[in-house]
Write a protein that holds these residues in place. Structure first.
Motif, PDB file in Angstrom:
ATOM      1  N   PRO A  52       0.795  -1.229   0.000  1.00  0.00           N
ATOM      2  CA  PRO A  52       0.000   0.000   0.000  1.00  0.00           C
ATOM      3  C   PRO A  52       0.833   1.287   0.000  1.00  0.00           C
ATOM      4  O   PRO A  52       0.280   2.380  -0.022  1.00  0.00           O
ATOM      5  N   TRP A  53       2.170   1.155   0.018  1.00  0.00           N
ATOM      6  CA  TRP A  53       3.021   2.317   0.277  1.00  0.00           C
ATOM      7  C   TRP A  53       2.834   3.424  -0.734  1.00  0.00           C
ATOM      8  O   TRP A  53       2.706   4.598  -0.365  1.00  0.00           O
ATOM      9  N   GLN A  54       2.819   3.085  -2.037  1.00  0.00           N
ATOM     10  CA  GLN A  54       2.695   4.139  -3.040  1.00  0.00           C
ATOM     11  C   GLN A  54       1.337   4.832  -2.984  1.00  0.00           C
ATOM     12  O   GLN A  54       1.229   6.021  -3.301  1.00  0.00           O
ATOM     13  N   LEU A  55       0.299   4.106  -2.584  1.00  0.00           N
ATOM     14  CA  LEU A  55      -1.028   4.711  -2.517  1.00  0.00           C
ATOM     15  C   LEU A  55      -1.098   5.781  -1.431  1.00  0.00           C
ATOM     16  O   LEU A  55      -1.962   6.660  -1.478  1.00  0.00           O
ATOM     17  N   ALA A  56      -0.207   5.703  -0.453  1.00  0.00           N
ATOM     18  CA  ALA A  56      -0.201   6.669   0.654  1.00  0.00           C
ATOM     19  C   ALA A  56       0.639   7.899   0.347  1.00  0.00           C
ATOM     20  O   ALA A  56       0.789   8.773   1.202  1.00  0.00           O
ATOM     21  N   VAL A  57       1.182   7.977  -0.878  1.00  0.00           N
ATOM     22  CA  VAL A  57       1.986   9.133  -1.279  1.00  0.00           C
ATOM     23  C   VAL A  57       1.134  10.049  -2.152  1.00  0.00           C
ATOM     24  O   VAL A  57       0.732   9.662  -3.249  1.00  0.00           O
ATOM     25  N   PRO A  58       0.831  11.268  -1.702  1.00  0.00           N
ATOM     26  CA  PRO A  58       0.007  12.181  -2.501  1.00  0.00           C
ATOM     27  C   PRO A  58       0.689  12.544  -3.822  1.00  0.00           C
ATOM     28  O   PRO A  58       1.923  12.530  -3.916  1.00  0.00           O
ATOM     29  N   PRO A  59      -0.098  12.883  -4.844  1.00  0.00           N
ATOM     30  CA  PRO A  59       0.467  13.228  -6.158  1.00  0.00           C
ATOM     31  C   PRO A  59       1.506  14.346  -6.108  1.00  0.00           C
ATOM     32  O   PRO A  59       2.505  14.298  -6.835  1.00  0.00           O
ATOM     33  N   GLU A  60       1.303  15.339  -5.240  1.00  0.00           N
ATOM     34  CA  GLU A  60       2.263  16.447  -5.178  1.00  0.00           C
ATOM     35  C   GLU A  60       3.614  15.995  -4.621  1.00  0.00           C
ATOM     36  O   GLU A  60       4.615  16.708  -4.734  1.00  0.00           O
ATOM     37  N   GLN A  61       3.660  14.803  -4.038  1.00  0.00           N
ATOM     38  CA  GLN A  61       4.924  14.247  -3.543  1.00  0.00           C
ATOM     39  C   GLN A  61       5.448  13.136  -4.447  1.00  0.00           C
ATOM     40  O   GLN A  61       6.362  12.405  -4.091  1.00  0.00           O
ATOM     41  N   GLY A  62       4.835  12.975  -5.621  1.00  0.00           N
ATOM     42  CA  GLY A  62       5.344  12.010  -6.600  1.00  0.00           C
ATOM     43  C   GLY A  62       4.600  10.699  -6.667  1.00  0.00           C
ATOM     44  O   GLY A  62       5.001   9.789  -7.391  1.00  0.00           O
ATOM     45  N   GLY A  63       3.532  10.522  -5.925  1.00  0.00           N
ATOM     46  CA  GLY A  63       2.793   9.261  -5.963  1.00  0.00           C
ATOM     47  C   GLY A  63       1.370   9.490  -6.396  1.00  0.00           C
ATOM     48  O   GLY A  63       0.977  10.631  -6.636  1.00  0.00           O
ATOM     49  N   PRO A  64       0.593   8.465  -6.452  1.00  0.00           N
ATOM     50  CA  PRO A  64       1.011   7.063  -6.453  1.00  0.00           C
ATOM     51  C   PRO A  64       1.603   6.669  -7.819  1.00  0.00           C
ATOM     52  O   PRO A  64       1.038   7.022  -8.855  1.00  0.00           O
ATOM     53  N   GLU A  65       2.724   5.982  -7.804  1.00  0.00           N
ATOM     54  CA  GLU A  65       3.334   5.506  -9.041  1.00  0.00           C
ATOM     55  C   GLU A  65       2.501   4.370  -9.619  1.00  0.00           C
ATOM     56  O   GLU A  65       2.043   3.498  -8.893  1.00  0.00           O
ATOM     57  N   GLU A  66       2.316   4.385 -10.940  1.00  0.00           N
ATOM     58  CA  GLU A  66       1.522   3.343 -11.580  1.00  0.00           C
ATOM     59  C   GLU A  66       2.364   2.142 -11.994  1.00  0.00           C
ATOM     60  O   GLU A  66       1.846   1.061 -12.221  1.00  0.00           O
ATOM     61  N   VAL A  67       3.673   2.344 -12.126  1.00  0.00           N
ATOM     62  CA  VAL A  67       4.551   1.242 -12.547  1.00  0.00           C
ATOM     63  C   VAL A  67       4.830   0.339 -11.348  1.00  0.00           C
ATOM     64  O   VAL A  67       5.326   0.809 -10.318  1.00  0.00           O
ATOM     65  N   PRO A  68       4.513  -0.948 -11.441  1.00  0.00           N
ATOM     66  CA  PRO A  68       4.750  -1.860 -10.319  1.00  0.00           C
ATOM     67  C   PRO A  68       6.231  -1.923  -9.944  1.00  0.00           C
ATOM     68  O   PRO A  68       7.103  -1.771 -10.794  1.00  0.00           O
ATOM     69  N   GLY A  69       6.491  -2.152  -8.672  1.00  0.00           N
ATOM     70  CA  GLY A  69       7.864  -2.259  -8.201  1.00  0.00           C
ATOM     71  C   GLY A  69       8.432  -3.655  -8.404  1.00  0.00           C
ATOM     72  O   GLY A  69       7.765  -4.550  -8.931  1.00  0.00           O
TER      73      GLY A  69
END
Length: 202
Positions: A52-69
């Motif tokens: 869930p980590w990327q979902l907790a990053v707001p867009p203005e901080q660079g998230g959520p990234e759509e490319v899987p890790g």
């Protein structure tokens, strides 16, 4: 999930509300403390999953990234094994003879307000293959478990530093021990911060 999270952020929700909407349950404070500290900058003994980590990053901080890790396949394997689990991180084995551990939350525990950590054994990262069919409880929370992992690492390095065979290439030096001590202190600070914020929330 990343597209859903972006839409939720666009509607004015914050990270806590986004995760609740995305997963149908609230998340413990430790998640937001870790995200706020910057997972990639922490350099912990853990490889964190995309969700869930990327979902907790707001867009203005660079998230959520759509490319899987890099743990995307491991995430899929765990969810296929038990959809009630949410993979959080892969913890490397302390020795080459051991198995890595995949740390998860269990949704029923989250819904009950408990951040309990559950573990599955896995092949070493990055060629992760889940070895266990059932997750076992391995800590009161992710941060509690990370504290134990780093405390064990510091003890192992301190013991090896004073062994007579600790010489030459591959040996442990005082710098490594101090670095491990600093990281343990960081995890302890994150643990205190999460506990303090959790009390305020309560």
């Amino acid at each position: 999930m990343a597209r859903l999270a972006r839409a939720l952020y666009a509607s004015g929700l914050g990270p806590r509300e986004v995760l609740r909407e995305a997963y149908g349950t609230g998340f413990p404070e430790e998640v937001f403390v870790l995200v706020g500290a910057g997972l990639s900058a922490l350099d912990l003994l853990a490889y964190f999953t995309h969700q869930p980590w990327q979902l907790a990053v707001p867009p203005e901080q660079g998230g959520p990234e759509e490319v899987p890790g890099p743990l995307a396949e491991t995430e899929r394997l765990v969810l296929a094994l038990d959809p009630g689990l949410l993979p959080l991180a892969q913890i490397p084995a302390a020795t080459s003879a051991g198995d890595d551990r995949i740390v998860c939350y269990r949704f029923e525990e989250l819904r009950a307000g408990r951040p309990t950590a559950f573990c599955l054994r896995a092949a070493p990262y990055p060629y992760s293959e889940v070895r266990d069919a059932e997750a076992v409880r391995c800590g009161d929370s992710l941060l509690e478990m990370l504290y134990e992992v780093h405390a064990d690492d510091l003890r192992r390095l301190e013991e090896e530093l004073h062994q007579p065979w600790n010489r030459g290439a591959g040996s442990v030096d005082r710098g490594e021990v101090e670095e491990a001590r600093t990281t343990l202190e960081l995890v302890e600070e994150l643990r205190r911060k999460a506990a303090g914020a959790g009390r305020q929330e309560g």
